[in-house]
Enzyme design. Sequence first.
Site, PDB file in Angstrom:
ATOM      1  CB  SER A 142      25.667   5.351  17.229  1.00  0.00           C
ATOM      2  OG  SER A 142      25.002   6.098  18.352  1.00  0.00           O
ATOM      3  CE1 TYR A 156      22.887   7.876  13.401  1.00  0.00           C
ATOM      4  CE2 TYR A 156      22.282   7.318  15.761  1.00  0.00           C
ATOM      5  CZ  TYR A 156      23.107   7.942  14.860  1.00  0.00           C
ATOM      6  OH  TYR A 156      24.534   8.525  15.189  1.00  0.00           O
TER       7      TYR A 156
HETATM    8  N1  LIG Z   1      26.956  13.775  18.110  1.00  0.00           N
HETATM    9  C1  LIG Z   1      26.356  12.684  18.667  1.00  0.00           C
HETATM   10  O1  LIG Z   1      25.867  12.600  19.699  1.00  0.00           O
HETATM   11  C2  LIG Z   1      26.894  11.338  17.993  1.00  0.00           C
HETATM   12  C3  LIG Z   1      26.836  10.280  18.762  1.00  0.00           C
HETATM   13  C4  LIG Z   1      27.019   8.960  18.360  1.00  0.00           C
HETATM   14  C5  LIG Z   1      27.556   8.783  17.145  1.00  0.00           C
HETATM   15  N2  LIG Z   1      27.629   9.969  16.322  1.00  0.00           N
HETATM   16  C6  LIG Z   1      28.327   9.657  14.824  1.00  0.00           C
HETATM   17  O2  LIG Z   1      29.406  10.460  14.803  1.00  0.00           O
HETATM   18  C7  LIG Z   1      29.763  10.890  13.455  1.00  0.00           C
HETATM   19  C8  LIG Z   1      29.684  12.556  13.439  1.00  0.00           C
HETATM   20  O3  LIG Z   1      28.462  13.135  13.966  1.00  0.00           O
HETATM   21  P1  LIG Z   1      28.643  14.694  14.365  1.00  0.00           P
HETATM   22  O4  LIG Z   1      27.721  14.783  15.613  1.00  0.00           O
HETATM   23  O5  LIG Z   1      30.061  15.246  14.540  1.00  0.00           O
HETATM   24  O6  LIG Z   1      27.838  15.249  13.292  1.00  0.00           O
HETATM   25  P2  LIG Z   1      27.321  16.839  12.398  1.00  0.00           P
HETATM   26  O7  LIG Z   1      27.853  17.696  13.705  1.00  0.00           O
HETATM   27  O8  LIG Z   1      26.242  16.974  11.832  1.00  0.00           O
HETATM   28  O9  LIG Z   1      28.864  16.974  11.352  1.00  0.00           O
HETATM   29  C9  LIG Z   1      28.732  15.818  10.361  1.00  0.00           C
HETATM   30  C10 LIG Z   1      29.972  16.248   9.559  1.00  0.00           C
HETATM   31  O10 LIG Z   1      29.785  15.322   8.620  1.00  0.00           O
HETATM   32  C11 LIG Z   1      29.906  15.914   7.297  1.00  0.00           C
HETATM   33  N3  LIG Z   1      28.758  15.095   6.417  1.00  0.00           N
HETATM   34  C12 LIG Z   1      27.513  15.134   6.505  1.00  0.00           C
HETATM   35  N4  LIG Z   1      26.728  14.486   6.043  1.00  0.00           N
HETATM   36  C13 LIG Z   1      27.811  14.049   4.938  1.00  0.00           C
HETATM   37  C14 LIG Z   1      27.728  13.386   3.876  1.00  0.00           C
HETATM   38  N5  LIG Z   1      26.618  12.862   3.495  1.00  0.00           N
HETATM   39  N6  LIG Z   1      28.941  12.867   3.355  1.00  0.00           N
HETATM   40  C15 LIG Z   1      30.219  13.336   3.874  1.00  0.00           C
HETATM   41  N7  LIG Z   1      30.167  14.127   4.841  1.00  0.00           N
HETATM   42  C16 LIG Z   1      29.058  14.540   5.572  1.00  0.00           C
HETATM   43  C17 LIG Z   1      29.494  17.426   7.615  1.00  0.00           C
HETATM   44  O11 LIG Z   1      29.758  18.197   6.296  1.00  0.00           O
HETATM   45  P3  LIG Z   1      29.488  19.578   6.056  1.00  0.00           P
HETATM   46  O12 LIG Z   1      29.938  20.752   7.183  1.00  0.00           O
HETATM   47  O13 LIG Z   1      29.629  19.893   4.562  1.00  0.00           O
HETATM   48  O14 LIG Z   1      27.817  19.821   6.225  1.00  0.00           O
HETATM   49  C18 LIG Z   1      30.132  17.628   9.029  1.00  0.00           C
HETATM   50  O15 LIG Z   1      31.476  17.840   8.745  1.00  0.00           O
HETATM   51  C19 LIG Z   1      28.352  10.345  12.871  1.00  0.00           C
HETATM   52  O16 LIG Z   1      28.632   9.343  12.062  1.00  0.00           O
HETATM   53  C20 LIG Z   1      27.395  10.030  13.920  1.00  0.00           C
HETATM   54  O17 LIG Z   1      26.450   9.259  13.543  1.00  0.00           O
HETATM   55  C21 LIG Z   1      27.338  11.126  16.726  1.00  0.00           C
END
Ligand SMILES: NC(=O)c1ccc[n+]([C@@H]2O[C@H](COP(=O)([O-])OP(=O)(O)OC[C@H]3O[C@@H](n4cnc5c(N)ncnc54)[C@H](OP(=O)(O)O)[C@@H]3O)[C@@H](O)[C@H]2O)c1
Length: 247
Positions: A142, A156
Amino acid sequence: MGTTLQGKRALVTGGSRGIGAAIVRRLAREGADVALTYVSRPDAADEVVAAARALGVRALAIQADSADGAAVVAAVERAAAEFNGLDILVNNAGIAVITPLDDYSIEDFDRVLAVNVRAVFLATQAAVRHMEADGRIINIGSVNAERIPFPGGSVYALSKAALVGLVKGLARDLGARGITVNNIQPGPIDTDLNPAEGDFAEALKKVTALPRYGTADEVAAMVAYLAGPEAGYVTGASLTIDGGFTA
Ligand SMILES: NC(=O)c1ccc[n+]([C@@H]2O[C@H](COP(=O)([O-])OP(=O)(O)OC[C@H]3O[C@@H](n4cnc5c(N)ncnc54)[C@H](OP(=O)(O)O)[C@@H]3O)[C@@H](O)[C@H]2O)c1
């Protein structure tokens, strides 16, 4: 449908929703077989698997909480057994606990580090046993590793900053084997974790050069690049895709 990843075998952690689901779809579109992990939403996981299979590749969903080290390793073993090897690991699963410092519990501290850092190390360690030369490890970090412009996000930020060092060390560990290890640092991306609407989003849009959220598909495109043959000389790197959030 592209063919740049034809015959490759991938595992994406946290692939049922958000950025992970977009990555699964994109890798499948490029011809890769794809396994994904999820925790709580089998319906969402099944939907992504069905979409990948509709593109003509093998796909499977594995329930595995990244907070549980043994479950992560078992998921890697299952994917490798199902596909008879692995070429691409995308460590995408991540959680954010944004809480005022005074209220931050040791349980939350440990869980964030377990999911965002320890699982990445363990999955990589397990996956490379099944990889040959040209293997690819891609982590989703991130931009908050570089800049965290609000309070409550220290743990985080720490977890994502840890990945910057981790990919450098792992690149050295695995370079001689021809396996690359990289980190993608997205800025604000429209997902359930960080929806593009609401007060928090308005504040974030004000500090990006491009006044909008990015999409999960835009991040998935960078993953496809790093997973593909054109990125063979990129390793140990943290690539930013943040709309100018850190500009
Ligand atoms: N969105 C942003 O702005 C952003 C920015 C920078 C970095 N990121 C990073 O990108 C990655 C994905 O984020 P996202 O925004 O797509 O998140 P999200 O919408 O919350 O989706 C999370 C995904 O990961 C799964 N998950 C959650 N906790 C888990 C665990 N303990 N073990 C295995 N799977 C798990 C969830 O599964 P379920 O469907 O079963 O709950 C879902 O498929 C993360 O590493 C986050 O830190 C996101």
